[in-house]
Design an enzyme around this catalytic site. Structure first.
Site, PDB file in Angstrom:
ATOM      1  N   SER A 135       0.992  -1.080   0.099  1.00  0.00           N
ATOM      2  CA  SER A 135       0.130   0.255   0.095  1.00  0.00           C
ATOM      3  C   SER A 135       0.821   1.347  -0.124  1.00  0.00           C
ATOM      4  O   SER A 135       2.086   1.108  -0.338  1.00  0.00           O
ATOM      5  CB  SER A 135      -1.065  -0.094   1.149  1.00  0.00           C
ATOM      6  N   ASN A 136       0.261   2.355   0.332  1.00  0.00           N
ATOM      7  CA  ASN A 136       1.082   3.548   0.280  1.00  0.00           C
ATOM      8  C   ASN A 136       0.683   4.440   1.732  1.00  0.00           C
ATOM      9  O   ASN A 136      -0.282   4.121   2.205  1.00  0.00           O
ATOM     10  CB  ASN A 136       1.131   4.280  -0.998  1.00  0.00           C
ATOM     11  N   ARG A 137       1.325   5.581   1.634  1.00  0.00           N
ATOM     12  CA  ARG A 137       0.992   6.448   2.843  1.00  0.00           C
ATOM     13  C   ARG A 137      -0.263   7.458   2.795  1.00  0.00           C
ATOM     14  O   ARG A 137      -0.411   8.438   3.741  1.00  0.00           O
ATOM     15  CB  ARG A 137       2.216   7.428   3.195  1.00  0.00           C
TER      16      ARG A 137
END
Ligand code: CTP
Length: 413
Positions: A221-223
């Site tokens: 995933s990402n931030r």
């Protein structure tokens, strides 16, 4: 930033915020802040019972007006004007009663005037919004029901209190919580701005990251926090748009008035977005979609002894590009998260994905927009023209992006 921007829609409006005594009084401090940020002049009034819960100072600092606390001028203090309850009602565009206790609701419904707030309500000419807050058993009491009914039949807007946990656990889960300040703001805007500029616009917004499963407990995933997409959705809703929000996993609550669809993977986001897109006039795709996913996800949990140390990845579908191919004369806005060559990369994405506008922001260094409340954005349109903004709260940036969407939508109609 021009004068025609819409960051202070309540500019020139005078609102009386009457706070009565309940544990929810602290939420009215936030309401005072939101109304003031929206450009309104806010005159707070605190009843004696409210003063048992909150101080005058935060209201004074946030609104720039000394809260009125008593019916008659007291030593050393003066009310604004000789007959403050009359002069205030003459000036006010709206009175907001938040939180409204069962007691003030009864006094207002029955025409009593034994303190400043009830006397002011007796002489009110402006519309009144009542935001009740009380114990669920009190809200269900037949006398309270009758008083609420009376107020509604007199043309006042009595909001429904929220459901959920009360201040004290033993009070249970019933209906009685004060509506959230953002919900009250929506009603204020609805009453004072009868023709919002985005009324009639069907808008799709995407937000947050997507999550690509590797095994039963792990994912890529990402931030992304979703703050930008949620800000766009709630601001658009306040400006009258009919908003569908498709969001990946984030910790933000559903924005009031917005149809929110929660998804996890890029595939799920794609299905929800493409489905919704069929009935939309515009879309703003702020989600940070995962570009890759594990090619062979595992159904159980990968054991470290037996598993491979590397994961084979495959590309995910580009959702906005698919939407761009079926765009017609609808408005499509994308985001570009960049660490280098902001302008070049953003314009390349805009053209490849057939967008009308792209919002480019840095995702590294001091101005990293990802996960932050603020963003320093550059807008590029299909002609290549650039509009650069200073570091802004994402809610403020949302207003500017929506100004541009409103113009493009008008042009296409
Ligand atoms: N986007 C999308 N589907 C994807 C990837 C991105 O719809 N699979 C959308 C995003 O919501 C955003 C825009 O495309 O509006 C640009 O996203 P960004 O991550 O900046 O660009 P990418 O196309 O993924 O390119 P790169 O990662 O190479 O910079």
């Amino acid at each position: 930033m021009t004068e025609e921007n819409n960051t202070a829609p309540l500019e020139g409006k005078f609102i009386v915020l009457a706070v009565t005594g309940g544990i929810a009084s602290y939420k009215s401090i936030e309401l005072a802040r939101l109304l003031t940020l929206d450009g309104a002049q806010v005159q707070p009034i605190l009843t004696q019972n409210a003063r048992a819960f909150v101080q005058a100072l935060p209201f004074q600092i946030l609104t720039g007006h000394m809260p009125i606390e008593a019916m008659f001028p007291i030593e050393g203090g003066r009310h604004p004007g000789d007959m403050p309850h009359i002069s205030l009602t003459d000036r006010s565009d709206l009175i907001v009663l938040a939180p409204a206790t069962a007691n003030i609701i009864a006094k207002f419904a029955r025409g009593m005037g034994d303190d400043f707030v009830s006397t002011l309500l007796l002489s009110a000419k402006a519309p009144v919004i009542v935001a009740p807050a009380m114990n669920p058993r009190m809200w269900a009491n037949p006398a309270v029901r009758e008083n609420v009914h009376l107020l509604r039949s007199h043309g006042h807007l009595v909001m429904e209190p929220g459901a959920g946990r009360m201040a004290r656990a033993e009070e249970g889960q019933g209906r009685g919580r004060m509506p959230e300040p953002s919900e009250i703001l929506t009603e204020v805007r609805r009453l004072l701005l009868p023709e919002p500029d985005l009324a009639g616009l069907r808008l799709l917004v995407s937000a947050g990251p997507t999550r690509e499963k590797w095994d039963a407990v792990r994912f890529l995933s990402n931030r992304s926090s979703g703050i930008m997409g949620f800000a766009l959705a709630s601001v658009a809703c306040l400006r009258g748009a009919e908003v569908t929000l498709v969001s990946g996993p984030v910790s933000l609550p559903d924005p009031p008035g917005v149809r929110t669809i929660r998804v996890e993977s890029t595939d799920e986001m794609r299905t929800a977005a493409l489905n919704a897109w069929k009935n939309m006039d515009a879309a703003i795709m702020a989600a940070a979609v995962a570009d890759f996913r594990p090619a062979n996800p595992i159904s159980g949990k990968q054991k470290k002894e037996s598993g491979s140390a590397s994961i084979e990845l495959e590309r995910t579908p580009d959702i906005i590009a698919e939407m761009g191919h079926k765009k017609g004369n609808r408005v499509l806005v994308g985001f570009a998260a960049e660490t280098d060559n902001l302008k070049e990369n953003a314009l390349d994405k805009l053209r490849r994905k057939q967008l009308d506008l792209i919002v480019a922001n840095a995702v590294s260094g001091e101005d990293d927009a990802m996960g932050s409340e603020t963003s320093r954005a550059h807008l590029f349109d299909a002609s290549g023209a650039e509009e650069a903004f200073p570091l802004l709260e994402k809610h403020a940036l949302a207003e500017f992006i929506l100004d541009r969407v409103a113009k493009m939508w008008e042009k296409n109609r």
